[in-house]
Design an enzyme around this catalytic site. Structure first.
Site, PDB file in Angstrom:
ATOM      1  N   HIS A   1      22.246  -1.897  32.650  1.00 43.49           N
ATOM      2  CA  HIS A   1      22.282  -0.293  33.376  1.00 43.49           C
ATOM      3  C   HIS A   1      21.113   0.078  32.200  1.00 43.49           C
ATOM      4  CE1 HIS A   1      24.890  -0.317  29.927  1.00 43.49           C
ATOM      5  NE2 HIS A   1      24.584   1.136  29.767  1.00 43.49           N
TER       6      HIS A   1
ATOM      7  N   ASP B   1      20.984   4.261  30.347  1.00 42.74           N
ATOM      8  CA  ASP B   1      21.679   5.334  29.931  1.00 42.74           C
ATOM      9  C   ASP B   1      20.785   6.247  30.520  1.00 42.74           C
ATOM     10  OD1 ASP B   1      23.267   3.550  28.461  1.00 42.74           O
ATOM     11  OD2 ASP B   1      22.727   4.131  26.515  1.00 42.74           O
TER      12      ASP B   1
ATOM     13  N   HIS C   1      19.784  -2.312  29.344  1.00 46.04           N
ATOM     14  CA  HIS C   1      20.455  -3.160  28.432  1.00 46.04           C
ATOM     15  C   HIS C   1      21.835  -3.615  28.951  1.00 46.04           C
ATOM     16  CE1 HIS C   1      21.616   1.045  27.966  1.00 46.04           C
ATOM     17  NE2 HIS C   1      22.448   0.734  27.254  1.00 46.04           N
TER      18      HIS C   1
ATOM     19  N   ARG D   1      34.558  -7.806  20.327  1.00 44.31           N
ATOM     20  CA  ARG D   1      33.441  -7.021  19.757  1.00 44.31           C
ATOM     21  C   ARG D   1      33.759  -5.487  19.939  1.00 44.31           C
ATOM     22  NH1 ARG D   1      28.648  -5.256  22.496  1.00 44.31           N
ATOM     23  NH2 ARG D   1      27.160  -4.617  21.188  1.00 44.31           N
TER      24      ARG D   1
HETATM   25  C1  LIG Z   1      27.382  11.088  29.394  1.00 44.63           C
HETATM   26  C2  LIG Z   1      27.623  10.043  30.064  1.00 44.63           C
HETATM   27  C3  LIG Z   1      26.556   9.005  30.224  1.00 44.63           C
HETATM   28  C4  LIG Z   1      27.386   7.694  30.851  1.00 44.63           C
HETATM   29  C5  LIG Z   1      28.294   8.706  31.771  1.00 44.63           C
HETATM   30  C6  LIG Z   1      28.793   9.773  31.085  1.00 44.63           C
HETATM   31  C7  LIG Z   1      29.948   9.267  30.090  1.00 44.63           C
HETATM   32  C8  LIG Z   1      30.019   7.660  29.700  1.00 44.63           C
HETATM   33  C9  LIG Z   1      28.510   7.078  29.884  1.00 44.63           C
HETATM   34  C10 LIG Z   1      28.394   5.729  30.148  1.00 44.63           C
HETATM   35  C11 LIG Z   1      28.639   4.756  29.160  1.00 44.63           C
HETATM   36  C12 LIG Z   1      28.608   3.164  29.653  1.00 44.63           C
HETATM   37  C13 LIG Z   1      27.292   3.023  30.554  1.00 44.63           C
HETATM   38  C14 LIG Z   1      27.172   4.097  31.434  1.00 44.63           C
HETATM   39  C15 LIG Z   1      26.078   3.867  32.862  1.00 44.63           C
HETATM   40  C16 LIG Z   1      28.526   4.523  32.241  1.00 44.63           C
HETATM   41  O1  LIG Z   1      28.774   3.968  33.296  1.00 44.63           O
HETATM   42  O2  LIG Z   1      29.267   5.249  31.226  1.00 44.63           O
HETATM   43  C17 LIG Z   1      26.812   5.551  30.781  1.00 44.63           C
HETATM   44  C18 LIG Z   1      26.679   6.780  31.492  1.00 44.63           C
HETATM   45  C19 LIG Z   1      25.211   7.032  31.743  1.00 44.63           C
HETATM   46  O3  LIG Z   1      24.458   7.105  30.678  1.00 44.63           O
HETATM   47  O4  LIG Z   1      24.688   7.200  32.965  1.00 44.63           O
HETATM   48  O1  LIG Z   2      28.383  -2.344  23.911  1.00 45.35           O
HETATM   49  C1  LIG Z   2      27.272  -2.092  23.729  1.00 45.35           C
HETATM   50  O2  LIG Z   2      26.388  -2.800  22.886  1.00 45.35           O
HETATM   51  C2  LIG Z   2      26.452  -1.279  24.868  1.00 45.35           C
HETATM   52  C3  LIG Z   2      27.315  -0.185  25.072  1.00 45.35           C
HETATM   53  C4  LIG Z   2      26.500   0.591  26.176  1.00 45.35           C
HETATM   54  O3  LIG Z   2      25.507   0.402  26.586  1.00 45.35           O
HETATM   55  C5  LIG Z   2      26.990   1.974  26.574  1.00 45.35           C
HETATM   56  O4  LIG Z   2      28.153   2.152  26.067  1.00 45.35           O
HETATM   57  O5  LIG Z   2      26.178   2.606  27.228  1.00 45.35           O
HETATM   58 FE   LIG Z   3      24.345   1.879  27.623  1.00 46.72          FE
END
Ligand SMILES: C=C1C[C@]23C[C@H]1CC[C@H]2[C@@]12CCC[C@@](C)(C(=O)O1)[C@H]2[C@@H]3C(=O)O
Ligand SMILES: O=C(O)CCC(=O)C(=O)O
Ligand SMILES: [Fe+2]
Length: 358
Positions: free
Chosen positions: A232, A234, A289, A299
């Protein structure tokens, strides 16, 4: 108009099966529902970059006089870099790692007391992007925005105040660091505070907001066929990631394939997010990533997801758009973008792209 992240998914429910998490530690074989192939993710079997190629994201010393240029270059080529000498006290990194470890060690019934609801933003659960994949990810997460007090009281009836304190201090340090990194990388493009008025302390002390995403990847009986967190980008401006001393994070480059980001004790990983890609008119790359898992060591990672206030419209900086072309993207707020991403996932960026006339 929601002004805080807490409200982003209100009225936009995302149903995720948090309560059906297995007890990871009891599984000696990978269940079929956790077995990934390239059918489940086209990038799954993309070649790993050979470790002897020595390619990885740069490690940049923030005290180096040329740091701004090095960061700018990394944002353009990789969309990611690591930083040393970032000024965040080591005790605080250890503190947030300890908190994350103790949270995920709690019995699952306790963690579920703080489960994220379908319309909620904060709490315990599976990755939000799970609904876009047929297979399950070998991980669990906890999202925090605003005060974690209510959730933490449910998790740790006695110790919650200490843990709230760690989160508060961590967020404060990360906020300072994130805005420093944003300005260093923009300065390398010749963009100054004159060009982006909303992002200056003089415009508003609270011009940014953030969330913390705690991630746990338990040891896995068959790591090569499992996925910790699927590929994905961010949606942020920048993400600052702390990883414990166990490798697992990989970034994707068209020319190299998957490249592992080796843990460097005391350093932090920085990712360019989609909003920074938009702001830079596509010059900075929002990096794809993922997280892989392993058979011997659990981890942990902590992502500080950082973006503008919910009422700020992000659009390409005019200085970075050439006079005879239209900007690559139309303007969008973080809230709008998060909702677009929650519905369309990796098509979100192309949905806000302007179509250029010939
Ligand atoms: C502020 C954010 C950014 C979110 C949504 C929300 C809270 C959690 C973040 C993440 C974290 C894990 C990958 C991601 C792709 C997910 O599924 O949750 C992220 C997403 C984004 O960056 O779009
Ligand atoms: O665990 C990781 O190294 C990546 C986590 C991540 O990409 C995220 O929380 O958006
Ligand atoms: Fe991420």
């Amino acid at each position: 108009m929601p002004t805080v992240l807490t409200d982003v998914f209100r009225g936009h429910p995302i149903h995720l099966p948090h309560t059906h998490q297995p007890d990871f530690t009891s599984l000696s074989e990978l269940p079929d529902s956790y077995t990934w192939t390239s059918k489940d993710d086209p990038l799954f079997t993309a070649p790993p970059s050979p470790p002897d190629a020595g390619e990885s994201i740069p490690l940049i010393d923030l005290n180096h006089p040329d740091a701004a240029n090095q960061i700018g270059r990394a944002c353009r080529t990789w969309g990611a870099f690591q930083i040393a000498n970032h000024g965040v006290p080591l005790e605080l990194l250890q503190g947030i790692e300890f908190l994350t470890g103790s949270l995920f060690q709690l019995p699952v019934q306790r963690k579920l007391k703080a489960a994220r609801s379908d319309t909620g933003f904060s709490g315990y659960g599976v990755a939000r992007i799970s609904s876009f994949f047929n297979k399950k990810m070998w991980s669990e997460g906890f999202t925090i925005t605003g005060s974690p007090l209510n959730d933490f009281r449910k998790l740790w009836p006695q110790l919650h105040l200490n843990y709230c304190d760690i989160v508060e201090q961590y967020e404060e340090q990360m906020q300072k660091l994130a805005s420093k990194l944003m300005w260093l990388s923009l300065n390398s493009l010749g963009v100054t505070e004159e060009d982006i008025k909303w992002a200056t302390v003089s415009s508003d002390l609270n011009w940014a907001q953030s969330a913390l995403q705690l991630n746990h990847y338990p040891v896995c009986p068959e790591p090569d066929r499992a996925m910790g967190l699927a590929p994905h980008t961010d949606s942020t401006l920048l993400t600052i990631l702390y990883q414990n001393n166990t490798a697992g994070l990989q970034v994707f480059r068209d020319d190299f394939g998957w490249v592992t980001v080796p843990p460097v004790p005391g350093s932090l990983v920085v990712n360019v997010g989609d909003l920074f890609h938009i702001l830079s008119n596509g010059l900075f790359k929002s990096v794809i990533h993922r997280a892989r898992v392993n058979q011997t060591r659990p981890r942990l990672s902590v992502a500080f997801l950082w973006g503008p206030r919910s009422d700020t419209k992000i659009s390409p900086v005019p200085k970075l758009v050439s006079p005879d072309e239209s900007p690559l993207y139309r303007s969008v707020t973080w809230t709008e973008y998060l909702r677009t991403k929650a519905t369309h996932f990796n098509k979100a960026l192309s949905m806000i792209r302007n179509h250029r006339e010939k």
